[in-house]
Design a protein around this motif. Sequence first.
Motif, PDB file in Angstrom:
ATOM      1  N   ILE A  38       0.854  -1.185   0.000  1.00 15.81           N
ATOM      2  CA  ILE A  38       0.000   0.000   0.000  1.00 15.81           C
ATOM      3  C   ILE A  38       0.891   1.236   0.000  1.00 15.81           C
ATOM      4  CG2 ILE A  38      -1.792   1.278   1.213  1.00 15.81           C
ATOM      5  CD1 ILE A  38      -2.644  -1.401   2.464  1.00 15.81           C
ATOM      6  N   VAL A  39       0.701   2.083  -0.990  1.00 17.75           N
ATOM      7  CA  VAL A  39       1.446   3.336  -1.110  1.00 17.75           C
ATOM      8  C   VAL A  39       0.489   4.469  -0.769  1.00 17.75           C
ATOM      9  CG1 VAL A  39       2.733   4.857  -2.650  1.00 17.75           C
ATOM     10  CG2 VAL A  39       2.956   2.365  -2.873  1.00 17.75           C
ATOM     11  N   LYS A  40       0.885   5.295   0.189  1.00 16.10           N
ATOM     12  CA  LYS A  40       0.032   6.388   0.637  1.00 16.10           C
ATOM     13  C   LYS A  40       0.694   7.737   0.375  1.00 16.10           C
ATOM     14  CE  LYS A  40      -1.923   3.613   4.418  1.00 16.10           C
ATOM     15  NZ  LYS A  40      -2.131   3.521   5.891  1.00 16.10           N
ATOM     16  N   ASP A  41      -0.056   8.622  -0.244  1.00 11.46           N
ATOM     17  CA  ASP A  41       0.359  10.019  -0.431  1.00 11.46           C
ATOM     18  C   ASP A  41       1.698  10.160  -1.148  1.00 11.46           C
ATOM     19  OD1 ASP A  41      -1.963  10.931   0.725  1.00 11.46           O
ATOM     20  OD2 ASP A  41      -1.085  11.200   2.713  1.00 11.46           O
ATOM     21  N   LEU A  42       1.881   9.396  -2.212  1.00 16.12           N
ATOM     22  CA  LEU A  42       3.073   9.549  -3.043  1.00 16.12           C
ATOM     23  C   LEU A  42       2.963  10.870  -3.795  1.00 16.12           C
ATOM     24  CD1 LEU A  42       5.655   8.069  -4.193  1.00 16.12           C
ATOM     25  CD2 LEU A  42       4.166   7.364  -6.093  1.00 16.12           C
ATOM     26  N   PRO A  43       3.872  11.823  -3.579  1.00 20.53           N
ATOM     27  CA  PRO A  43       3.709  13.137  -4.201  1.00 20.53           C
ATOM     28  C   PRO A  43       4.038  13.135  -5.681  1.00 20.53           C
ATOM     29  CG  PRO A  43       5.738  13.051  -2.931  1.00 20.53           C
ATOM     30  CD  PRO A  43       5.024  11.763  -2.668  1.00 20.53           C
ATOM     31  N   GLY A  44       3.221  13.838  -6.442  1.00 18.72           N
ATOM     32  CA  GLY A  44       3.503  14.077  -7.846  1.00 18.72           C
ATOM     33  C   GLY A  44       4.124  15.443  -8.003  1.00 18.72           C
ATOM     34  N   ASP A  45       3.780  16.131  -9.093  1.00 19.13           N
ATOM     35  CA  ASP A  45       4.294  17.481  -9.332  1.00 19.13           C
ATOM     36  C   ASP A  45       3.417  18.450  -8.546  1.00 19.13           C
ATOM     37  OD1 ASP A  45       5.520  19.727 -10.260  1.00 19.13           O
ATOM     38  OD2 ASP A  45       5.078  19.385 -12.375  1.00 19.13           O
ATOM     39  N   VAL A  46       3.618  18.447  -7.230  1.00 16.81           N
ATOM     40  CA  VAL A  46       2.782  19.219  -6.317  1.00 16.81           C
ATOM     41  C   VAL A  46       2.970  20.714  -6.558  1.00 16.81           C
ATOM     42  CG1 VAL A  46       2.289  19.693  -3.897  1.00 16.81           C
ATOM     43  CG2 VAL A  46       2.913  17.373  -4.610  1.00 16.81           C
ATOM     44  N   GLY A  47       1.874  21.428  -6.574  1.00 17.76           N
ATOM     45  CA  GLY A  47       1.925  22.875  -6.759  1.00 17.76           C
ATOM     46  C   GLY A  47       1.687  23.315  -8.183  1.00 17.76           C
ATOM     47  N   ASN A  48       1.816  22.408  -9.122  1.00 17.04           N
ATOM     48  CA  ASN A  48       1.548  22.759 -10.514  1.00 17.04           C
ATOM     49  C   ASN A  48       0.042  22.767 -10.766  1.00 17.04           C
ATOM     50  OD1 ASN A  48       1.984  23.379 -13.186  1.00 17.04           O
ATOM     51  ND2 ASN A  48       3.268  21.608 -13.616  1.00 17.04           N
ATOM     52  N   THR A  49      -0.381  23.460 -11.792  1.00 13.85           N
ATOM     53  CA  THR A  49      -1.802  23.542 -12.124  1.00 13.85           C
ATOM     54  C   THR A  49      -1.992  23.417 -13.624  1.00 13.85           C
ATOM     55  OG1 THR A  49      -1.702  25.952 -12.293  1.00 13.85           O
ATOM     56  CG2 THR A  49      -2.338  25.026 -10.156  1.00 13.85           C
ATOM     57  N   VAL A  50      -3.167  22.989 -14.028  1.00 13.26           N
ATOM     58  CA  VAL A  50      -3.510  22.911 -15.440  1.00 13.26           C
ATOM     59  C   VAL A  50      -3.505  24.316 -16.023  1.00 13.26           C
ATOM     60  CG1 VAL A  50      -5.331  22.352 -17.092  1.00 13.26           C
ATOM     61  CG2 VAL A  50      -4.863  20.810 -15.192  1.00 13.26           C
ATOM     62  N   GLY A  51      -2.834  24.483 -17.156  1.00 15.50           N
ATOM     63  CA  GLY A  51      -2.741  25.787 -17.774  1.00 15.50           C
ATOM     64  C   GLY A  51      -1.606  26.631 -17.237  1.00 15.50           C
ATOM     65  N   GLY A  52      -0.746  26.018 -16.388  1.00 13.79           N
ATOM     66  CA  GLY A  52       0.382  26.742 -15.821  1.00 13.79           C
ATOM     67  C   GLY A  52       1.501  26.938 -16.840  1.00 13.79           C
ATOM     68  N   ALA A  53       2.616  27.482 -16.350  1.00 14.11           N
ATOM     69  CA  ALA A  53       3.726  27.829 -17.229  1.00 14.11           C
ATOM     70  C   ALA A  53       4.459  26.605 -17.772  1.00 14.11           C
ATOM     71  CB  ALA A  53       4.712  28.733 -16.491  1.00 14.11           C
TER      72      ALA A  53
END
Length: 220
Positions: A38-53
């Motif tokens: 069980i993998v819990k809260d594996l971070p991705g590209d945290v803080g990025n948003t759709v339509g960002g730079a």
Amino acid sequence: MKKSKLIQGMVMLVVAISFGACTKDEIKPQLEDGKSTIVKDLPGDVGNTVGGAKPFEIFYFSLKTSNKVDKSKLLTADWDIAFAKEYNSYVSVNNGTNDQSYGFGGPGKAAMVVVNQAYDAVKTAPSDDEFEKNGVSAVGWDPGNGNGWYFYELNTHIAVPVKNRTYVLKTADGQYAKLQLISMYKGAPATVSDLNWPAPYFTFRYYVQQDGSRNLSTKD
């Protein structure tokens, strides 16, 4: 603007809104079965948003080590699944012969089929013929094709994991495994309500059969 582009833009906006929302409900205890990882809260590209730079940075994950794999090892069999695109929600397998795979050109042998059964109910991997005929290279948002691991509700703009949908895999080195993608929100909440909740943080579970057989039973 053409109608198709307008619709696509609206869809992306709804997805962006849905990813930010959830509550503080805890992970359900029935995930534990004594066999699965069980993998819990594996971070991705945290803080990025759709339509960002910049686009969301892809990350690679090994089912063998339960860890991320550096992108320098892209064309190796050291990773099994990649998390890409919007909020890293597009989950792709490492297959060196599939030009839709991020591992294209490498030695990876991974494959994936969709099984519309609860994770615990999946006890045997399908035949190689099934992987060949009905395999998918990646899964993400389900627009109605029956393959994706989550969908969103237009009335509430909430991203919701698809119930009773499991993915049976061949790993990059050819072992059989099963995977349940559970949440992309921190804490794996059961209900969505807070638009400012942090994402993407992935919770999922999987089981790799180490003896080479197709036996994927995780319940005695």
